[in-house]
Every structure is written in C-alpha cells, then in structure tokens.
Write a protein that holds these residues in place. Structure first.
Motif, PDB file in Angstrom:
ATOM      1  N   GLY A  42       0.805  -1.040  -0.090  1.00 54.43           N
ATOM      2  CA  GLY A  42      -0.022   0.031  -0.076  1.00 54.43           C
ATOM      3  C   GLY A  42       0.910   1.366  -0.051  1.00 54.43           C
ATOM      4  O   GLY A  42       0.397   2.222  -0.772  1.00 54.43           O
ATOM      5  N   GLN A  43       1.907   1.424   0.653  1.00 54.23           N
ATOM      6  CA  GLN A  43       2.486   2.333   0.703  1.00 54.23           C
ATOM      7  C   GLN A  43       3.507   2.715  -0.406  1.00 54.23           C
ATOM      8  O   GLN A  43       3.767   3.867  -0.779  1.00 54.23           O
ATOM      9  N   LEU A  44       4.194   1.631  -0.862  1.00 52.87           N
ATOM     10  CA  LEU A  44       4.724   1.651  -2.207  1.00 52.87           C
ATOM     11  C   LEU A  44       3.951   2.147  -3.341  1.00 52.87           C
ATOM     12  O   LEU A  44       4.312   2.831  -4.272  1.00 52.87           O
ATOM     13  N   ARG A  45       2.529   1.711  -3.323  1.00 49.31           N
ATOM     14  CA  ARG A  45       1.738   2.334  -4.795  1.00 49.31           C
ATOM     15  C   ARG A  45       1.400   3.591  -4.157  1.00 49.31           C
ATOM     16  O   ARG A  45       1.188   4.369  -5.202  1.00 49.31           O
ATOM     17  N   ALA A  46       1.405   3.890  -3.087  1.00 56.03           N
ATOM     18  CA  ALA A  46       1.191   5.547  -2.812  1.00 56.03           C
ATOM     19  C   ALA A  46       2.215   6.342  -3.101  1.00 56.03           C
ATOM     20  O   ALA A  46       1.971   7.588  -3.351  1.00 56.03           O
ATOM     21  N   ARG A  47       3.554   5.769  -3.051  1.00 58.02           N
ATOM     22  CA  ARG A  47       4.619   6.487  -3.716  1.00 58.02           C
ATOM     23  C   ARG A  47       4.613   6.903  -5.207  1.00 58.02           C
ATOM     24  O   ARG A  47       5.485   7.888  -5.479  1.00 58.02           O
ATOM     25  N   LEU A  48       4.060   5.978  -5.928  1.00 60.09           N
ATOM     26  CA  LEU A  48       4.003   6.155  -7.384  1.00 60.09           C
ATOM     27  C   LEU A  48       3.244   7.545  -7.646  1.00 60.09           C
ATOM     28  O   LEU A  48       4.056   8.329  -8.443  1.00 60.09           O
ATOM     29  N   PRO A  49       2.083   7.949  -7.434  1.00 57.79           N
ATOM     30  CA  PRO A  49       1.336   9.064  -7.616  1.00 57.79           C
ATOM     31  C   PRO A  49       2.213  10.466  -6.943  1.00 57.79           C
ATOM     32  O   PRO A  49       2.273  11.487  -7.470  1.00 57.79           O
TER      33      PRO A  49
ATOM     34  N   LEU B  83       0.802   0.849 -11.211  1.00 63.08           N
ATOM     35  CA  LEU B  83       0.140   0.817  -9.730  1.00 63.08           C
ATOM     36  C   LEU B  83      -0.561  -0.604  -9.511  1.00 63.08           C
ATOM     37  O   LEU B  83      -0.473  -1.064  -8.630  1.00 63.08           O
ATOM     38  N   ALA B  84      -0.695  -1.325 -10.825  1.00 63.96           N
ATOM     39  CA  ALA B  84      -1.017  -2.818 -10.628  1.00 63.96           C
ATOM     40  C   ALA B  84      -0.105  -3.911 -10.697  1.00 63.96           C
ATOM     41  O   ALA B  84      -0.321  -5.115 -10.749  1.00 63.96           O
ATOM     42  N   GLY B  85       1.322  -3.251 -10.813  1.00 60.28           N
ATOM     43  CA  GLY B  85       2.435  -4.296 -10.698  1.00 60.28           C
ATOM     44  C   GLY B  85       2.991  -4.588 -12.152  1.00 60.28           C
ATOM     45  O   GLY B  85       3.668  -5.805 -12.045  1.00 60.28           O
ATOM     46  N   ALA B  86       2.685  -3.604 -12.991  1.00 62.66           N
ATOM     47  CA  ALA B  86       3.334  -4.214 -14.108  1.00 62.66           C
ATOM     48  C   ALA B  86       4.864  -4.012 -14.539  1.00 62.66           C
ATOM     49  O   ALA B  86       5.263  -4.879 -15.491  1.00 62.66           O
ATOM     50  N   ALA B  87       5.525  -3.404 -13.705  1.00 57.23           N
ATOM     51  CA  ALA B  87       6.918  -3.293 -14.078  1.00 57.23           C
ATOM     52  C   ALA B  87       7.754  -4.588 -13.437  1.00 57.23           C
ATOM     53  O   ALA B  87       7.306  -5.139 -12.655  1.00 57.23           O
ATOM     54  N   ARG B  88       8.450  -4.905 -14.180  1.00 56.36           N
ATOM     55  CA  ARG B  88       9.464  -6.224 -14.085  1.00 56.36           C
ATOM     56  C   ARG B  88      10.527  -5.929 -12.975  1.00 56.36           C
ATOM     57  O   ARG B  88      11.150  -4.824 -13.043  1.00 56.36           O
ATOM     58  N   PRO B  89      10.558  -6.668 -12.088  1.00 58.82           N
ATOM     59  CA  PRO B  89      11.552  -6.483 -10.837  1.00 58.82           C
ATOM     60  C   PRO B  89      13.147  -6.195 -11.541  1.00 58.82           C
ATOM     61  O   PRO B  89      13.428  -7.015 -12.693  1.00 58.82           O
ATOM     62  N   ARG B  90      13.724  -5.358 -10.679  1.00 60.14           N
ATOM     63  CA  ARG B  90      15.124  -5.108 -11.403  1.00 60.14           C
ATOM     64  C   ARG B  90      16.291  -5.626 -10.548  1.00 60.14           C
ATOM     65  O   ARG B  90      16.270  -5.350  -9.421  1.00 60.14           O
ATOM     66  N   PRO B  91      17.155  -6.360 -11.065  1.00 58.51           N
ATOM     67  CA  PRO B  91      18.097  -6.844 -10.334  1.00 58.51           C
ATOM     68  C   PRO B  91      18.927  -5.867  -9.611  1.00 58.51           C
ATOM     69  O   PRO B  91      19.330  -6.049  -8.363  1.00 58.51           O
ATOM     70  N   ALA B  92      19.247  -4.560  -9.994  1.00 62.14           N
ATOM     71  CA  ALA B  92      19.842  -3.588  -9.321  1.00 62.14           C
ATOM     72  C   ALA B  92      19.068  -3.257  -7.873  1.00 62.14           C
ATOM     73  O   ALA B  92      19.644  -3.185  -6.947  1.00 62.14           O
ATOM     74  N   ASP B  93      17.687  -3.169  -7.924  1.00 61.22           N
ATOM     75  CA  ASP B  93      16.905  -2.964  -6.922  1.00 61.22           C
ATOM     76  C   ASP B  93      17.052  -4.168  -5.717  1.00 61.22           C
ATOM     77  O   ASP B  93      17.251  -3.807  -4.529  1.00 61.22           O
TER      78      ASP B  93
END
Length: 261
Positions: free
Chosen positions: A211-218, A237-247
């Motif tokens: 919830g908090q990470l989703r609120a960070r996007l707007p 917001l729905a989770g479409a981005a692919r996870p990044r190895p750097a993160d």
C-alpha cells in the motif's frame, strides 16, 4: 531468510521498479526544464527537512530526559548520527537547487522548504503511514522504514545524469545520498529477514508495504512534473513493472532469485 520475507520482497520489487521507471522517464523527457527540476528539488528538500531532519530532531529531544539510562544514551547517539546524516542530505539537494536556479528563481527558506513538502500526494502518503502505525505500531513502523526512499531509485537515476552543469549538480546531490540510503536498505532488510513474525503478521506487513509503495507512485509522479502517461501509471500501480536486479542488490538479495517473475 524466511518465506515471509521473500514474499514481501517479491511484492515490493515491481513497485520499486515502477518508481525507478517514473523518475528515469522524467529525466529522459523532452518536457523536463530548469523550472521542473527546481520544483522537484525544492520538494525533495521538503521531504528531507520534514521527514528526515525534523523527525530525528524531535526523536532526539524526546530522549533528553532519560540520558541517565545507558540504553537511552545509545538511542540518543543513534538519533544524533541520523540527524547529521539527514542534514547532509538536505544540504546536498539544497546545494543543487542553488547551483541551478537563476536570478529570478526564488531562494530556499525554511518556510518555503517546509511548505514544499505538503503537496497532496505526499500528504496522502504520510496519512497512510500514520494509519498503518495506528493499526499496528510495530508493523506500521517496520513498513514505513522499509518503504522510505523507494529502494534508492531516485538517487540511482540521478547519479547517472551527466553532460550539462544542471545534470552534474543533480548527480552530485544524488551521489551524496545514495550510499546512505543503500546502507539503510540493507540494514533494514537484514533485520527484517531475521524477524520473528507469524504468517498473519507477514501478511499484514506485506499489505502495508504494498500500500505504501503504491502510494509513492502518484507522489513521485506529482513531484516530477506529472509527466507519466496515465494509462502507464495505472499499469505500474497494478504491478506491471518487471523487478530489477539492481533494486534487489540494494537490499542484499542479488542472485538470490527473490523477486523473479
């Protein structure tokens, strides 16, 4: 490392990647200007002041009456060290702002910086965090610590800028903050990976983090000139981005497979 922590990171990873995509998209946009850079830098100074410096200052003041106790002294030392760190972060972004601004652009003041932290999406994020802490003080505090900084995606993106005096000033500011943020992420993740939580607590914590990470996007989109395509923002917001190895590497999980689709 327990299954609860791995599930938490899997849930967080696409949203970290989403925040990185928004910020990188801003830096690459033809609509980015000196004015939009000054706007986000002023807002970031506000976050560093309100969510960083003043928070640590107040925590340190709250310990002042208990310094006869060794534990309180240790906590006070930790808060004082973090206060100095947060002041350095504020100074880094304020220095970038001062380097970039022209004669007609306003100087930063304490009141203008504090006001700059109050854009609606940032206020909404703070309110959500407060509700989560009220719902469960322990889990809400863990969730806030885990989501602060957005896995250092802003600082990583800013560090990669180069080629103009404006880009160089931003890159220096982000580089000054990046290592501190990565250290915090790894320390927090390490402690959380070893946390003793039951299944219901992991589920509640994951719900708070998502919830908090989703609120960070707007919040980030508004800070960075609102340039994101609305349809793409909805997808992120729905989770479409692919996870990044750097993160994942920033939380000490490089090569672990955690967060893999």
């Amino acid at each position: 490392m327990g299954n609860g922590f791995e599930a938490l990171v899997r849930a967080a990873a696409p949203l970290w990647a989403a925040e990185g995509e928004l910020i990188e998209g801003y830096f690459a946009s033809s609509e980015r200007t000196v004015a939009t850079d000054l706007h986000w830098l002023r807002a970031q100074c506000g976050k560093e002041l309100v969510d960083g410096v003043e928070l640590r200052r107040d925590a340190l003041a709250g310990l002042a009456d208990d310094l006869g106790d060794p534990g309180a002294r240790a906590r006070a030392i930790g808060e004082a060290q973090e206060l100095v760190e947060e002041l350095a972060h504020l100074d880094a972004f304020a220095t970038a702002y001062g380097t970039i601004r022209g004669p007609a652009d306003p100087e930063l003041t304490s009141s203008s910086v504090r006001d700059a932290a109050r854009w609606p999406e940032n206020v909404a994020l703070a309110a959500l965090r407060a509700r989560d802490r009220a719902r469960s003080p322990r889990l809400g505090s863990i969730a806030q610590a885990f989501t602060e900084g957005g896995c250092a995606t802003l600082y990583a993106a800013g560090m990669a800028l180069a080629g103009t005096a404006r880009d160089d000033a931003i890159a220096r500011a982000c580089a000054a903050v990046y290592e501190d943020e990565v250290h915090h992420m790894r320390a927090g993740a390490g402690g959380l990976a070893d946390a003793v939580l039951d299944g219901a607590e992991w589920a509640e914590l994951t719900d708070m983090v998502v919830g908090q990470l989703r609120a960070r996007l707007p919040m980030r989109d508004a800070q960075f000139a609102g340039l994101a395509d609305p349809a793409r923002l909805d997808a992120l917001l729905a989770g479409a981005a692919r996870p990044r190895p750097a993160d994942l590497a920033r939380v000490g999980l490089s090569g672990s497979g955690v967060g893999a689709p």
